[in-house]
Design a protein around this motif. Structure first.
Motif, mmCIF file in Angstrom:
data_model
loop_
_atom_site.group_PDB
_atom_site.id
_atom_site.type_symbol
_atom_site.label_atom_id
_atom_site.label_comp_id
_atom_site.label_asym_id
_atom_site.label_seq_id
_atom_site.Cartn_x
_atom_site.Cartn_y
_atom_site.Cartn_z
ATOM 1 N N GLN A 537 0.837 -1.202 0.000
ATOM 2 C CA GLN A 537 0.000 0.000 0.000
ATOM 3 C C GLN A 537 0.871 1.251 0.000
ATOM 4 O O GLN A 537 1.794 1.373 0.802
ATOM 5 N N TYR A 539 1.037 5.324 0.665
ATOM 6 C CA TYR A 539 0.352 6.299 1.502
ATOM 7 C C TYR A 539 0.674 7.701 1.010
ATOM 8 O O TYR A 539 1.808 7.996 0.617
ATOM 9 N N ALA A 619 4.835 1.696 7.560
ATOM 10 C CA ALA A 619 3.849 0.973 6.773
ATOM 11 C C ALA A 619 4.153 -0.511 6.685
ATOM 12 O O ALA A 619 3.349 -1.268 6.134
ATOM 13 N N THR A 629 -3.553 -4.435 6.644
ATOM 14 C CA THR A 629 -3.133 -3.132 6.158
ATOM 15 C C THR A 629 -3.337 -2.075 7.232
ATOM 16 O O THR A 629 -4.459 -1.829 7.665
ATOM 17 N N LEU A 631 -1.085 1.458 9.442
ATOM 18 C CA LEU A 631 0.113 2.203 9.808
ATOM 19 C C LEU A 631 0.438 1.915 11.269
ATOM 20 O O LEU A 631 -0.439 1.952 12.134
ATOM 21 N N PRO A 693 -4.255 6.354 3.108
ATOM 22 C CA PRO A 693 -3.930 5.492 1.961
ATOM 23 C C PRO A 693 -4.076 6.236 0.643
ATOM 24 O O PRO A 693 -5.033 6.979 0.428
#
Length: 737
Positions: A537, A539, A619, A629, A631, A693
C-alpha cells in the motif's frame, strides 16, 4: 560407474540447496545462493546431466508432497522448470510425471497452487513441442522479429548514483556489457535453431555438425531457417492435436536442408559416430539496459522509448476508437537517455534520427494512428487498476496481469521488467515514480493497453557495520520480503554482500580466462522466475507549512514517515523566557486524530493530545507477514514527574495502529518530516500533516468525467470508497504461508 558418480554429485548438490533453505542458524547460511547457482552451472557445462537432475528433483518433489513439506515445493518447482527450459533430450515420461505432479499440487492453498498451475501450463506446451519455452524466452528477451510470436521483453536496471557506490555501478555495468557483447542477433538465432532441432530429433541429431553449419551460414540463410523453425514450433504449440503429427517431419526437413540429405541420413542410420556429449547451447541473458536514475521522469521516458519502435506495427484497429492523447511521443520523449547503454532502441526506430519525421513524409502516414472519417464518439476510459493487482489488503500474493487483453483485440506485446538496486530509499523513489506513472496514465492511457509492467527489487546496502542500527533500518523491506518468501531470502538477499565483494575485487589482468558472471546470472534467474508479486500500500501525505502564503505539499511514501520537533522555537508576541533554573519540558504539544485500524473494519475515530519529541509512521510490520493493512504509529511521549530533586522528564514510546493519521502542533513548535528515510525528501517548518492510503488515480479521473450534478456526486461518494493504490514487487512465491 561414471554416470552413477555424476548422479550422486547432483544429489548432494540438491540436498545442499534444501539444507540451506531450511537452515536457520547464520553459521549454516554463509554461502547462501551459491549452491543453486553451482547446480545450474553443472548441467549448463554438461547438458547430458539434465535428465538425471530432473529425476532427482522429481523425487524430492514427490517426497515433499508425501511429507507435506511445503517450504521446499516452490524452490524445487522453479529449479526444475529452469532446467527443463534449457535442456534438450528430456524423455516424454519425465514431462508426463512432472505435469501429473503439478496437477496434484493444485489442491494446495495459494501460492503453491498458483505456481503449480503456471508450471503445468508451460509443461503441457513444452511436451507437445519440445523447445518451445527456450524459443519463446530468447525471442522475447532478445527482441528478435517474429510475426508468430511478437512479444518483447526488456529489463531496465535502475541505480541511484547517490545511494550506490561508483565501484558497484562499474562492476555491474562491466558484467552486463561483457555478457551482451557475445549476444548478437545472429548468435541468438543460431541458438534457437540448434536447440529446437536437438530437442525434437534427440540422439539422431548431429549437434556438432549442425552448429558448425549454422556458424558458417550467411545472415539471410540463417534468418530463413530461424523463421522456419519458429513457424514449425509455434504451429505445434498452438494446435498440438492438429499439428503434432507433422511437427517432426517439418523439423527434419529443415535439418536436411542445413546438413544435406546424405549427412542427415548418415546421422539417423548411425553411419557416423555421434559425440558422447552434445555441445552445450547457452541460454543468453536478457537484454538489460543500465540506467543511472538522475531524472524524475526517466522511468516514463524509457518505457515510452521501449514501446515506440515496434508498437506502431502491432496495434489493433480497435485502438482507433479511443482518444489516446499523447500516444506519439514528443520531441522530449524522443530523446534517448545519455546514461543508457542500450543500443537497440535507436537501431529499431522507423526513422534514422532522434527527431520525428516531417508531417508530409510517407513513414508516419503508415505507422502513426489515424482517426478515420465519421462521428467522433467519446470513448469510455477503462480502469487501469489492474496494474497493481486485485483490490483488498496489501502484502498479498497475486498473479500479475500478464499477456492478456485489456481491450478487445489489443494484446500486451511488451513486458518491461523494472529492476531497482539500493535500499529502502530507492524503493521510496520507485514508489513516487510509480504513482506519477499511474497518475499520468489516467490522462494519456498509452502504456497500459500494450505494456505489462513488472517491478523487481535487489537490496544493495552501503558497506557499513552489519550490526549497526542504520544498516538494519535501511533494509526493512528486504527483510520483510525475505520473511515472506524463503526462496527470495535464499537467492536474492544474498546478493547484497556478493555485489560489494565483487566491486572491491581488483580487475583481472588475464583476459584469456572466462569468469562465470555470478551477479548477472542471479539477476537473470530472478527476473525470469520471479512471477508472483507482493502488493504494498502506498500512503499519501499532505503537508501544511508555517508560512500561510506557501501552498501545501503532497507526496507519497512506501515504508516510513518520520517527524521530529525542530529545535528553534517560533517567536510569538509577549514571549518571555522562564526564570533561570526552571526545567523546560522538551518536545511540543501535539494533537493527534486517527482512525483506529480494526480487523472488523469498523470505523473508530480517536483524538488525543500529548507532549512528544517526535513520531514515526511505519507501513511495514516488524515481524508477522500476516499483518493487515495499517500504519504502525510510534510516538515518543514526554512524561513529567516530580520528586524531591525537583521536576524531571522521561521519554516513553507508545505504539498504536491506525488507518489514517492527522498531526498538528499546538504550541507553535515546528516539525521536520522525512519520507522513506531519504534526506532528499525533507520538509521543514511544518505545522500540520495528514496521512491516508493513496487512492487509485484512475478512480478519481472516472468520477470527474461522468458526474455532473450534486446528487450524482453524493450518490457516487456514498456508493463505494476509492480503491487504494497498490505497488507490486515480484518475488518467487509471494507470501508463503
Amino acid at each position: 560407474m561414471e554416470s552413477s558418480d555424476a548422479e550422486l554429485d547432483l544429489q548432494r548438490s540438491v540436498q545442499a540447496v534444501l539444507r540451506e533453505l531450511r537452515a536457520q542458524a547464520p553459521a549454516l547460511r554463509s554461502n547462501r545462493g551459491m549452491w543453486r547457482w553451482s547446480l545450474h552451472k553443472k548441467v549448463e557445462r554438461d547438458p547430458g546431466k539434465s535428465p538425471a537432475l530432473v529425476r532427482i528433483l522429481l523425487r524430492e518433489l514427490e517426497k515433499a508432497e508425501r511429507e507435506d513439506t511445503q517450504l521446499v515445493i516452490i524452490p524445487l518447482l522453479h529449479t526444475l522448470m529452469y532446467v527443463l527450459t534449457k535442456a534438450t533430450g528430456i524423455p516424454q515420461e519425465l514431462y508426463w510425471r512432472t505435469y501429473t505432479l503439478c496437477v496434484r499440487l493444485l489442491t494446495l492453498p495459494a501460492p503453491y497452487c498458483t505456481v503449480a498451475l503456471d508450471c503445468a501450463i508451460r509443461l503441457k506446451t513444452e511436451s507437445a513441442a519440445p523447445g518451445t519455452l527456450y524459443q519463446r524466452l530468447v525471442i522475447a528477451e532478445q527482441n528478435l522479429r517474429s510475426e508468430l510470436y511478437p512479444y518483447q521483453e526488456r529489463v531496465f536496471l535502475f541505480v541511484d548514483p547517490e545511494l550506490v557506490s561508483p565501484s558497484v555501478c562499474s562492476a555491474l555495468l562491466l558484467e552486463i556489457q561483457a555478457a551482451q557483447a557475445q549476444q548478437s542477433p545472429e548468435a541468438c538465432m543460431r541458438h534457437v535453431v540448434a536447440h529446437a532441432l536437438q530437442a525434437a530429433l534427440g540422439a539422431t541429431c548431429r549437434a556438432d555438425a549442425l552448429q558448425r553449419k549454422l556458424q558458417a551460414s550467411p545472415r539471410r540463410a540463417l534468418e530463413r531457417h530461424f523463421h522456419a523453425v519458429v513457424a514449425a514450433v509455434e504451429q505445434t504449440a498452438s494446435e498440438p492435436s492438429a499439428a503434432g503429427e507433422g511437427h517432426l517431419e517439418r523439423l527434419e526437413e529443415i535439418y536436411c536442408s542445413l546438413l544435406g540429405p546424405a549427412a542427415a541420413a548418415r546421422g539417423r542410420c548411425g553411419g557416423d559416430a555421434l559425440p558422447a556429449q552434445p555441445p552445450s547451447i547457452p541460454l543468453p541473458s536478457p537484454h538489460i539496459t543500465f540506467q543511472l536514475w538522475t531524472d524524475e521522469e526517466q522511468l516514463w521516458k524509457e518505457l515510452m522509448l521501449f514501446l515506440r519502435p515496434r508498437s506502431q506495427q502491432h496495434l489493433s484497429a480497435d485502438l482507433d476508437a479511443l482518444d489516446l492523447q499523447g500516444l506519439l511521443p514528443d520531441r522530449e520523449l524522443a530523446r534517448a537517455s545519455v546514461l543508457s547503454t542500450d543500443s537497440g532502441i535507436e537501431r529499431d526506430l522507423p526513422w534514422g534520427t532522434d527527431e520525428p519525421p516531417a508531417p508530409g513524409s510517407p513513414e508516419p502516414e503508415r505507422a502513426a494512428l489515424q482517426r478515420k472519417g465519421g462521428v467522433k464518439k467519446r470513448a469510455w476510459l477503462p480502469d487501469v487498476s489492474h496494474w497493481a493487482g486485485p483490490p483488498g489488503l496489501h502484502r498479498r500474493t497475486g498473479q500479475p496481469a500478464g499477456d492478456g487483453e485489456l481491450l478487445p483485440g489489443v494484446a500486451r506485446l511488451h513486458t518491461a521488467r523494472v529492476l531497482v538496486l539500493g535500499d529502502d530509499r530507492m524503493l521510496g523513489r520507485l514508489a513516487r515514480a510509480y504513482h506519477s506513472l499511474r497518475k499520468r496514465e489516467t490522462q494519456t492511457f498509452c502504456l497500459s493497453p500494450r505494456l505489462s509492467l513488472q517491478l523487481y527489487y535487489i537490496p544493495v546496502l552501503t558497506p557499513e557495520k552489519r550490526a549497526s542500527s542504520r544498516h538494519l533500518e535501511l533494509g526493512e523491506l528486504a527483510a520483510f520480503l525475505g520473511r515472506a518468501d524463503p526462496w527470495y531470502e535464499s537467492t536474492v538477499n544474498t546478493l547484497c554482500p556478493a555485489i560489494q565483494k565483487l566491486a572491491e575485487m581488483p580487475p583481472s589482468l588475464d583476459t584469456s580466462q572466462t569468469v562465470d558472471p555470478f551477479i548477472l546470472d542471479v539477476i537473470t534467474y530472478y527476473v525470469r522466475m520471479g512471477t508472483q508479486p507482493i502488493y504494498f500500500q502506498l500512503y499519501t501525505v499532505k503537508i501544511f507549512f508555517r508560512d500561510l502564503s506557501q501552498d501545501s505539499a503532497e507526496d507519497v511514501f512506501l515504508t516510513e514517515l518520520k517527524a521530529k520537533i525542530q529545535d528553534s522555537k517560533f517567536p510569538r508576541d509577549g514571549f518571555s523566557p522562564r526564570r533561570r533554573g526552571a526545567a523546560e519540558a522538551p518536545g511540543a504539544e501535539l494533537s493527534l486524530s486517527y482512525r483506529k485500524a480494526l480487523l472488523s473494519h469498523r470505523i473508530r475515530e480517536v483524538s488525543i493530545s500529548l507532549r512528544a519529541t517526535g513520531l514515526v509512521l511505519k507501513a511495514l510490520p516488524a515481524g508477522d507477514t500476516e499483518d493487515h493493512t495499517c500504519l504502525s504509529v510510534n510516538v515518543t511521549e514526554v512524561v513529567k514527574s516530580s520528586n524531591l530533586a525537583g521536576r524531571s522528564f522521561s521519554a516513553v514510546t507508545n505504539t498504536f495502529r491506525a488507518a489514517n493519521v492527522q498531526v498538528q502542533s499546538q504550541d507553535q513548535r515546528l516539525l521536520t518530516l522525512w519520507l522513506d528515510k531519504d534526506h532528499r525528501r525533507t520538509f521543514r517548518d511544518v505545522v500540520r500533516f495528514e496521512v491516508a492510503p493513496c487512492p487509485e488515480p484512475g478512480v478519481q479521473k472516472s468520477k470527474a468525467l461522468w458526474l455532473s450534478s450534486h446528487q450524482q456526486q453524493e450518490a457516487e461518494r456514498t456508493k463505494a470508497k476509492p480503491k487504494p493504490l497498490l505497488m507490486p514487487i515480484n518475488t518467487f512465491s509471494g507470501i508463503a504461508q
